[in-house]
Design a protein around this motif. Structure first.
Motif, short mmCIF file in Angstrom:
data_model
loop_
_atom_site.label_atom_id
_atom_site.label_comp_id
_atom_site.label_asym_id
_atom_site.label_seq_id
_atom_site.Cartn_x
_atom_site.Cartn_y
_atom_site.Cartn_z
N SER A 79 0.86 -1.18 0.00
CA SER A 79 0.00 0.00 0.00
C SER A 79 0.89 1.23 0.00
O SER A 79 1.78 1.36 0.85
CB SER A 79 -0.92 0.00 1.23
OG SER A 79 -1.74 1.14 1.25
N ASN A 80 0.65 2.14 -0.95
CA ASN A 80 1.53 3.29 -1.14
C ASN A 80 0.68 4.55 -1.20
O ASN A 80 -0.12 4.72 -2.13
CB ASN A 80 2.33 3.13 -2.43
CG ASN A 80 3.01 1.77 -2.52
OD1 ASN A 80 4.12 1.60 -2.07
ND2 ASN A 80 2.32 0.80 -3.12
N SER A 81 0.84 5.41 -0.20
CA SER A 81 -0.04 6.56 -0.07
C SER A 81 0.74 7.88 -0.13
O SER A 81 1.86 7.97 0.39
CB SER A 81 -0.82 6.50 1.25
OG SER A 81 -1.71 7.58 1.37
N LYS A 82 0.14 8.88 -0.79
CA LYS A 82 0.71 10.21 -0.85
C LYS A 82 -0.39 11.25 -0.73
O LYS A 82 -1.48 11.09 -1.28
CB LYS A 82 1.47 10.42 -2.16
CG LYS A 82 2.88 9.88 -2.16
CD LYS A 82 3.77 10.62 -1.17
CE LYS A 82 5.17 10.08 -1.17
NZ LYS A 82 6.04 10.78 -0.19
N GLN A 83 -0.07 12.33 0.00
CA GLN A 83 -1.03 13.41 0.16
C GLN A 83 -0.99 14.33 -1.07
O GLN A 83 0.07 14.75 -1.51
CB GLN A 83 -0.73 14.24 1.41
CG GLN A 83 -1.77 15.31 1.70
CD GLN A 83 -1.42 16.11 2.94
OE1 GLN A 83 -0.58 17.00 2.90
NE2 GLN A 83 -2.06 15.76 4.05
N ILE A 84 -2.16 14.63 -1.61
CA ILE A 84 -2.28 15.52 -2.76
C ILE A 84 -2.82 16.86 -2.27
O ILE A 84 -3.78 16.91 -1.49
CB ILE A 84 -3.23 14.92 -3.82
CG1 ILE A 84 -2.76 13.52 -4.22
CG2 ILE A 84 -3.30 15.83 -5.04
CD1 ILE A 84 -1.37 13.47 -4.79
N SER A 85 -2.19 17.94 -2.72
CA SER A 85 -2.59 19.28 -2.31
C SER A 85 -2.92 20.14 -3.52
O SER A 85 -2.60 19.79 -4.66
CB SER A 85 -1.46 19.95 -1.50
OG SER A 85 -1.14 19.18 -0.35
N LEU A 86 -3.56 21.28 -3.26
CA LEU A 86 -4.04 22.16 -4.33
C LEU A 86 -3.58 23.58 -4.07
O LEU A 86 -3.57 24.05 -2.92
CB LEU A 86 -5.57 22.09 -4.41
CG LEU A 86 -6.28 22.96 -5.44
CD1 LEU A 86 -7.53 22.24 -5.95
CD2 LEU A 86 -6.69 24.32 -4.86
N LYS A 87 -3.24 24.30 -5.15
CA LYS A 87 -2.77 25.68 -5.03
C LYS A 87 -3.37 26.52 -6.14
O LYS A 87 -3.58 26.04 -7.25
CB LYS A 87 -1.24 25.73 -5.11
CG LYS A 87 -0.64 27.10 -4.79
CD LYS A 87 0.88 27.04 -4.82
CE LYS A 87 1.48 28.40 -4.44
NZ LYS A 87 2.97 28.36 -4.45
N VAL A 88 -3.68 27.80 -5.82
CA VAL A 88 -4.20 28.73 -6.82
C VAL A 88 -3.31 29.97 -6.87
O VAL A 88 -2.58 30.28 -5.92
CB VAL A 88 -5.65 29.16 -6.50
CG1 VAL A 88 -6.59 27.97 -6.57
CG2 VAL A 88 -5.74 29.85 -5.15
N ASN A 89 -3.38 30.65 -8.00
CA ASN A 89 -2.61 31.88 -8.21
C ASN A 89 -3.41 33.08 -7.73
O ASN A 89 -4.62 33.16 -7.94
CB ASN A 89 -2.26 32.00 -9.69
CG ASN A 89 -1.44 33.24 -9.99
OD1 ASN A 89 -1.98 34.33 -10.15
ND2 ASN A 89 -0.14 33.06 -10.09
N GLN A 90 -2.74 34.03 -7.10
CA GLN A 90 -3.41 35.21 -6.54
C GLN A 90 -4.14 36.00 -7.62
O GLN A 90 -5.29 36.42 -7.43
CB GLN A 90 -2.38 36.12 -5.85
CG GLN A 90 -2.98 37.40 -5.26
CD GLN A 90 -3.91 37.12 -4.09
OE1 GLN A 90 -3.56 36.37 -3.19
NE2 GLN A 90 -5.10 37.72 -4.10
N GLN A 91 -3.51 36.20 -8.79
CA GLN A 91 -4.16 36.96 -9.85
C GLN A 91 -5.40 36.25 -10.37
O GLN A 91 -6.42 36.90 -10.65
CB GLN A 91 -3.17 37.20 -10.99
CG GLN A 91 -2.03 38.16 -10.63
CD GLN A 91 -1.09 38.38 -11.79
OE1 GLN A 91 -0.93 37.52 -12.65
NE2 GLN A 91 -0.45 39.55 -11.82
N ASP A 92 -5.33 34.93 -10.51
CA ASP A 92 -6.50 34.18 -10.96
C ASP A 92 -7.63 34.27 -9.95
O ASP A 92 -8.81 34.39 -10.33
CB ASP A 92 -6.13 32.70 -11.18
CG ASP A 92 -5.20 32.51 -12.35
OD1 ASP A 92 -5.25 33.32 -13.29
OD2 ASP A 92 -4.40 31.55 -12.32
#
Length: 327
Positions: free
Chosen positions: A293-306
């Motif tokens: 079993s192989n697990s990784k945390q996925i994260s999200l990022k947005v741009n300030q101008q967008d």
């Protein structure tokens, strides 16, 4: 390793079928690099485990072999050893090109005999895979490089004959040996490693981000993506790496869609650790060696101008993760 009638004294396996667009004037294939006897790293490598379950590999000199049809319906073939390119003679682009990797039958038989001591006891060791490095590109008469669509996605970069990614039993440039195919009386003595069976799961499938502004300064966690190897105990993964593809169906990049007006969108990027996940491109979040079993945390990022340009309201997005390669 069951192909025995292509070239006298050679045994091998089909490693790829290339379907062409008949409207493209494909004139030749460039091989880079070719399988050559003066470069041991480019030979065909046979991977197996010994009695102590250590990974062992042995290099065998091999050749690339391709078949295609001419415009008059005749089947043509070519052995590629030290050539770096091959120009087609009246290629019928409506019919597939097939690629094979071949090794000398006597050498292959000697290889099997050399490891007979541990093969005779099936519990002591297993065949794992066969690997080779060569890749190819398609060229037009004017040297235009055509994109190739494979399990690695669509690209004009050299396309490996066996999948892509890392060489060796841990990479997807290898194939399982499976049926030995030399002498039927030997089959009962070989313990061939099973192909891994993969599945992907998510810690949370529906994620709600209350304050998207937090995703401007640093990626905010979404969920954990876990790759499970369902028959891990029956496979030898070695330094495995499995590629997956992250994408949003119907769109060329990641973006949130306004729930009342889908034309109002907010772009974003996905991250694992400090690495941005490439969109719709082979990517491996899990370092070798693989586990059950192989697990990784996925994260999200947005741009300030967008974010500043986005319409107020609720946004949604659907992310798809697909296994595209691996052994």
């Amino acid at each position: 390793m069951t192909e025995t009638s292509l070239v006298s004294g050679m045994i091998g396996t089909l490693v790829g079928t290339l379907e062409l667009d008949p409207s493209l004037p494909v004139s030749r294939i460039t091989i880079n690099p070719s399988i050559a006897p003066n470069n041991n790293s480019r030979n065909v490598r046979m991977y197996y485990t010994n009695a102590s379950n250590s990974l062992v590999n042995e290099a065998l000199y091999g050749t690339l072999y391709l078949t295609y049809y001419k415009t008059n319906g005749a089947l043509a073939s070519k052995t590629l050893t030290t050539e770096t390119s091959y120009t087609f003679n009246r290629l019928d682009a409506s019919r597939p090109i097939r690629f094979y990797i071949l090794v000398n039958t006597n050498t292959y038989t000697s290889f099997l005999e050399n490891v007979w001591g541990w093969i005779f006891r099936p519990a002591d060791g297993r065949f794992v895979a066969m690997g080779a490095q060569p890749a190819f590109t398609l060229l037009s008469p004017s040297n235009t490089t055509y994109p190739v669509l494979s399990n690695q996605g669509e690209t004009t970069l050299p396309t490996p004959f066996v999948g892509g990614g890392l060489p060796g039993p841990g990479g997807d440039r290898t194939i399982f040996i499976g049926d030995i195919g030399v002498t039927p009386s030997w089959w009962a003595y070989y313990n061939v490693a099973d192909a891994p069976v993969y599945s992907i799961s998510f810690a949370t499938e529906n994620v709600y981000i209350d304050d998207i502004t937090q995703a401007v300064l640093a990626p905010v966690p979404l969920t954990n993506v876990t790759l499970n190897v369902e028959n891990y105990q029956n496979t030898y993964l070695g330094q495995s790496r499995v590629n997956v593809r992250f994408f949003q169906a119907g769109y060329p990049s990641f973006r949130f869609l306004h729930e009342n007006d889908p034309t109002a969108q907010l772009p974003y990027t996905l991250w694992v650790n400090q690495t941005e996940i490439p969109y719709n491109t082979p990517f491996s979040p899990w370092p070798a060696p693989m586990q059950a079993s192989n697990s990784k945390q996925i994260s999200l990022k947005v741009n300030q101008q967008d974010l500043e340009a986005a319409m107020e309201g609720q946004y949604t997005t659907t992310i798809t993760v697909e296994i595209i390669s691996g052994i």
